[in-house]
Design an enzyme around this catalytic site. Structure first.
Site, short mmCIF file in Angstrom:
data_model
loop_
_atom_site.label_atom_id
_atom_site.label_comp_id
_atom_site.label_asym_id
_atom_site.label_seq_id
_atom_site.Cartn_x
_atom_site.Cartn_y
_atom_site.Cartn_z
N GLY A 106 0.84 -1.21 0.00
CA GLY A 106 0.00 0.00 0.00
C GLY A 106 0.86 1.24 0.00
O GLY A 106 2.08 1.16 -0.09
N PHE A 152 1.70 3.28 2.33
CA PHE A 152 2.63 3.52 3.43
C PHE A 152 3.09 2.25 4.13
O PHE A 152 3.47 2.26 5.27
CB PHE A 152 2.00 4.50 4.44
CG PHE A 152 1.71 5.82 3.81
CD1 PHE A 152 2.72 6.76 3.69
CD2 PHE A 152 0.45 6.10 3.30
CE1 PHE A 152 2.47 7.96 3.09
CE2 PHE A 152 0.20 7.31 2.71
CZ PHE A 152 1.20 8.25 2.59
N ASP A 205 -7.92 10.28 -3.34
CA ASP A 205 -7.03 9.31 -3.99
C ASP A 205 -7.84 8.21 -4.66
O ASP A 205 -7.54 7.02 -4.51
CB ASP A 205 -6.03 8.75 -2.97
CG ASP A 205 -4.77 8.20 -3.66
OD1 ASP A 205 -4.58 8.48 -4.87
OD2 ASP A 205 -4.00 7.51 -2.99
N MET A 256 3.30 -2.49 3.87
CA MET A 256 2.86 -3.75 3.28
C MET A 256 1.49 -4.15 3.81
O MET A 256 1.11 -3.79 4.92
CB MET A 256 3.86 -4.86 3.63
CG MET A 256 5.29 -4.58 3.19
SD MET A 256 5.47 -4.47 1.41
CE MET A 256 5.36 -6.21 0.98
#
Ligand SMILES: *[C@@H]1O[C@H](CO)[C@@H](O)[C@H](O)[C@H]1NC(C)=O
Ligand SMILES: *[C@@H]1O[C@H](CO)[C@@H](O)[C@H](O)[C@H]1NC(C)=O
Ligand SMILES: *[C@@H]1O[C@H](CO)[C@@H](O)[C@H](O)[C@H]1NC(C)=O
Ligand SMILES: *[C@@H]1O[C@H](CO)[C@@H](O)[C@H](O)[C@H]1NC(C)=O
Ligand SMILES: *[C@@H]1O[C@H](CO)[C@@H](O)[C@H](O)[C@H]1NC(C)=O
Ligand SMILES: *[C@@H]1O[C@H](CO)[C@@H](O)[C@H](O)[C@H]1NC(C)=O
Ligand SMILES: *[C@@H]1O[C@H](CO)[C@@H](O)[C@H](O)[C@H]1NC(C)=O
Ligand SMILES: *[C@@H]1O[C@H](CO)[C@@H](O)[C@H](O)[C@H]1NC(C)=O
Ligand SMILES: *[C@@H]1O[C@H](CO)[C@@H](O)[C@H](O)[C@H]1NC(C)=O
Ligand SMILES: *[C@@H]1O[C@H](CO)[C@@H](O)[C@H](O)[C@H]1NC(C)=O
Length: 847
Positions: free
Chosen positions: A555, A557, A668, A559
């Site tokens: 992802g 920021f 996002d 895993m």
């Protein structure tokens, strides 16, 4: 007329008239308008001694500004041919001895430059012009340091059948009568108050008659005194030549020659001549008969040789007498290409000005043109010069307006933006605002409006309405809440039990969100009971993931690992890398948001871990990964599957934008953040960048622009102004991916960005090249087109033009309906008939 000469520029016309006993009116002519621009209002009116014309002060008609001075001429009649004369004499009235130089405008178009530095004794400007409306504005525009002035302005109506150029207006160069006299002739001898100057050359021969020349039936009303003398060349075999200079070589010229045979001819005398203006332009022969007035002029304009014009009257071989000329006028053609502002807009803005008693210095003349004198507070649309400009926005903020929002505003039919903020407006928000089709932004903040905002206005798609700071105005959210609670019994009587529960759940969610717990949240000192429950220790996280055994992905920021809670419930665990300070902020945001929102199309948070350096987010497990994988992988997704996924994601976004107060912008949205569960239901994930801000503050300025390249809204990127429409843009990009299955950015394409590429492909008109080839053409064409068009409106550069998510959902459902019609036998696992716009799933724990 001589038919032999074809295609000549100059086509002179001859008009002659018989003699009659018409008596010339000696009173002040009807329709004359005289303004003396220096008169004090209390000296007005006065009678000018030589012409006996009455002059009035312009005090009532004038508005004075810093850069321009505008003369509004009253009583002008649209469509009337006017002789307009402006006079300028500098008498050192300001003791500066600064002879002015400035531009003179007629309405939005330049007429001439007045240069009193060269014409120290004063000058006059004259034009023959047909006003296009019932008002005429003469503007003096300051172009340097000196202050413009005007001494007098006169308007004289002319006959409509005289002085008609092929196009444009006639700017006077000179008007002379050929005489040895020193007198100028004007009113009352000239009924139209034209000014005839004396002119004669030394090599000419003067002819004079003492007999009266009757001109009474002459359309041009040439004064008798003007025709009483004439010139012939001194050398009887030479031509009579008149030459003059032009300002520019491109000037197009019109000449008006006035000829009357005033010599007493003998029987064997003939007078015949041709008229020539350069090698290619000639007309003739002319043989003036006695007692007749001839007005000879060219009907199409003539170009001279360079800046010099030579006009010659050439005696023909048959003629016993030399040519004769009594008077001549010359003009250049002046085009007024710039249209005035649309008459309806002018009427509307003037009545708004009047209703609110505005007196703004720049609000003079035409509202939109000339563009450098655009009224302040307005913006206009200028299509081209020949199209009347339209008023596009009106800003009357902080203008001390009082009273109601006036209905005249609705007559500005092209208005896109209306700002009435920071005034003292009272009364209700009028319903008509909702009917104004082009309105996109309405700012009524900071007034004293009352009542409730009309529902039609609240429902209007794509409208940006700001009503903050009106203490007595029922705001949209509170009005809606009241409505909801009133509506509830009706819903209950109609809908199923499940639906009731869903509504109750929603209201509960709303209430909790509005409650005091909204605050900053996630403060370890005062965590809510619920958040405590969902909080896990790091060791629990390790157990859950079996020591981070199975990696699901990576992802933003950290895993993501697979895990189980209580050995059965599958979860996805995102472990944040301990070093990232930025990561902690995103982490906090996401926890706060996800604990606050609940929706079937948003990935739900099962819990989190916040233990010193160990941060983890625990989500419900999404068995089918993300949309991006599915598009790029080998699995087949039908058009229906794709539409269902799009609708799911759109519903999730709609909930964030409309269902949450304050609204949430995801920031996002991208295909890799749309996850699919085991039933291929799509859920929106990754709220790390999301922002939440109060309603009414939609154009939130964020210091740090965030998002993923390709999906990032350019307008937001450029302005830093974040709104939910940025998500709409990103969603549009995702929709294009779903439709085309092409990379969002591909540098090898002629247009790297997917939206640009689709646009180019669509202009070539072939949808099949745009659609994902994997679909193999199996889709309803109408449905595909509709989805494509929707995606393209979502990615329009201007956020104002993008639809909101409710509209997107609605349109996508329509796409699904047409695709379903095509397949007919389709049985979907999910119902299309979602009456509630969001959240049909009953939550065991309402948050
Ligand atoms: C202005 O008027 C004065 C006096 O009548 C004269 O001498 C002078 O030549 C004039 N100037 C121009 C530029 O016509
Ligand atoms: C008169 O004009 C003709 C034609 O232009 C010319 O030939 C002749 O020389 C002129 N006569 C005099 C005296 O100038
Ligand atoms: C015209 O007639 C008059 C006498 O009537 C004569 O003197 C003159 O020479 C004649 N002119 C011509 C050009 O024949
Ligand atoms: C006159 O006409 C000819 C041929 O049409 C052209 O070449 C010439 O430039 C024209 N002269 C002027 C002064 O317009
Ligand atoms: C005058 O014009 C006619 C035709 O319009 C022509 O025949 C004749 O040659 C011209 N004469 C002169 C001197 O230009
Ligand atoms: C001006 O714009 C209008 C409307 O778009 C169009 O019909 C017209 O042809 C244009 N005129 C010019 C001179 O471009
Ligand atoms: C509105 O009116 C009040 C009282 O008349 C005045 O004090 C206030 O300044 C006005 N506000 C604006 C923005 O004009
Ligand atoms: C709007 O304009 C129409 C004519 O175009 C006029 O009849 C009407 O009175 C105007 N309405 C207002 C509120 O000014
Ligand atoms: C509305 O007007 C207020 C005050 O003039 C201003 O601060 C605000 O930015 C405006 N809002 C919009 C959406 O234009
Ligand atoms: C706003 O309007 C109400 C009546 O609707 C009035 O009582 C109040 O004084 C007004 N407030 C201001 C600040 O003008």
């Amino acid at each position: 007329m001589n038919k032999k000469i074809r295609g000549l520029l100059l086509a002179f016309l001859i008009q002659y008239f018989g003699i009659s006993g018409f008596l010339q009116a000696q009173d002040q002519q009807q329709g004359f308008i005289n303004l003396d621009c220096g008169l004090q209002a209390n000296e007005s009116p006065y009678t000018e001694p030589t012409t006996k014309l009455t002059f009035t002060s312009d005090a009532d008609f004038i508005k004075t500004g810093k850069s321009s001075r505008i003369q509004n001429v009253p009583g002008v009649t649209q469509g009337t041919n006017y002789l307009i004369v402006a006079m300028f004499v500098y008498g050192n009235y300001d003791d500066l001895n600064a002879h002015p130089k400035f531009d003179l405008y007629l309405g939005p178009n330049i007429w001439t430059t007045v240069d009193l530095q060269r014409k120290v004794n004063g000058t006059r400007a004259e034009i023959i012009h047909i006003p296009r409306s019932n008002s005429l504005q003469v503007c003096l525009v300051k172009t340097g340091t000196t202050t413009p002035l005007i001494s007098a302005l006169e308007l004289r109506p002319l006959r409509d059948d005289t002085y008609i150029p092929q196009s444009g207006s006639l700017k006077n160069l000179f008007r002379v009568y050929l005489t040895d006299s020193k007198d100028t002739i004007r009113y009352p001898e000239d009924v139209h108050d034209r000014l005839w100057s004396p002119f004669f050359m030394s090599d000419w021969e003067l002819i004079r008659t003492s007999l009266p020349v009757d001109t009474s039936d002459n359309e041009y009303d040439i004064p008798e005194d003007v025709l009483a003398t004439a010139a012939t060349p001194g050398n009887v075999s030479a031509p009579l030549t008149i030459s003059w200079n032009l300002e520019t070589p491109n000037d197009l010229v019109y000449a008006y020659l006035h000829v009357a045979e005033i010599q007493d001819l003998r029987d064997n005398d003939t007078r015949e001549f041709n008229i020539s203006a350069g090698p290619n332009v000639s007309y003739g022969p002319v043989s003036p008969e006695e007692s007749q007035v001839y007005n000879l002029f060219n009907t199409s304009p003539v170009k001279c040789q360079g800046v010099i014009c030579h006009l010659q009257l050439i005696r023909t071989q048959d003629s016993t007498l030399p040519p004769i000329l009594n008077a001549i006028e010359a003009f250049t053609s002046l085009e007024f290409p710039q249209s005035e502002t649309h008459a309806n807009d002018v009427a509307a803005i003037k009545s708004i000005e009047k209703s609110y008693g505005l007196s703004r210095i720049s609000w003079q003349g035409d509202p939109c043109v000339p563009q450098q004198f655009l009224w302040d507070g307005l913006t206009c649309e200028y299509t081209n010069m020949s199209t009347p400009p339209r008023i596009h926005s009106l800003d009357l903020s902080s203008s001390e307006l009082t009273g109601l929002i006036v209905p005249e505003i609705q007559n500005l039919t092209q208005l896109q933006k209306l700002d009435l903020s920071n005034n003292n407006l009272t009364g209700g928000v009028p319903e008509f605002l909702a009917k104004m089709k082009s309105l996109l932004v309405i700012n009524l903040s900071g007034n004293n409006l009352s009542g409730s905002v009309p529902q039609a206005l609240l429902d209007k798609m794509g409208l940006n309405l700001n009503i903050q700071g009106n203490p007595n105005l029922c705001s949209s959210s509170s009005c809606n809440k009241k409505k909801n609670s009133i509506m509830l019994p009706v819903v209950a009587s109609l809908a199923s039990l499940a639906a009731i529960i869903a509504v109750v759940t929603l209201l509960l969610v709303c209430c909790i969100k509005k409650g005091p717990s909204r605050g900053k949240g996630l403060s370890p000192s005062q965590p809510s009971i619920e958040t405590k429950k969902r909080r896990f220790t790091y060791s629990e996280v390790l157990t859950m993931t079996n020591n981070t055994e199975r990696v699901l992905g990576k992802g933003g920021f950290g895993m993501v690992y697979h895990g189980y809670i209580n050995g059965t419930e599958e979860v996805a665990v995102k472990l944040l890398s301990p070093s990232s300070a930025q990561g902690y902020k995103e982490f906090k945001t996401e926890v706060e948001l996800l604990l606050r929102v609940y929706h079937t199309n948003l990935v739900s948070l099962v819990g989190y871990c916040d233990e010193k350096d160990h941060l983890a987010l625990i989500y419900q497990y999404m068995a089918n990964g993300d949309l991006k994988q599915h598009l790029s992988g080998s699995s087949f997704m039908s058009w229906i599957d794709r539409l269902n996924i799009a609708i799911d994601a759109a519903l999730g976004l709609e909930y964030l934008h409309i269902g949450c107060k304050p609204l949430i912008v995801h920031r996002d949205v991208k295909s890799s953040n749309i996850l699919l569960d085991d039933h291929f239901q799509a859920k929106l994930a990754d709220f790390g960048l999301s922002r939440s801000f109060p309603v009414g503050d939609e154009t939130h300025v964020s210091t740090l622009v965030a998002g993923t390249p390709g999906y990032l809204d350019h307008e937001y990127y450029q302005t830093n102004r974040l709104s939910e429409k940025s998500d709409v843009f990103s969603f549009g990009v995702v929709l294009l991916e779903i439709i085309t299955n092409k990379p969002v950015i591909d540098q090898t394409r002629e247009k790297p960005h997917i939206a640009e590429w689709v646009k180019v492909m669509l202009t070539r008109g072939d949808i099949t090249n745009v659609m994902d080839p994997k679909l193999q053409g199996v889709y309803d064409l109408g449905s595909a087109w509709k989805a494509l068009e929707l995606a393209m409106t979502c990615v329009t550069p201007s956020s104002l033009e993008r639809p909101n998510m409710s509209h997107v959902v609605h349109e996508l459902k329509e796409c699904l309906i047409s695709e379903n019609k095509r397949t007919r036998d389709i049985v979907t696992t999910r119902s299309l008939d979602i009456n509630l716009s969001f959240g049909t799933e009953v939550s065991p724990k309402a948050r």
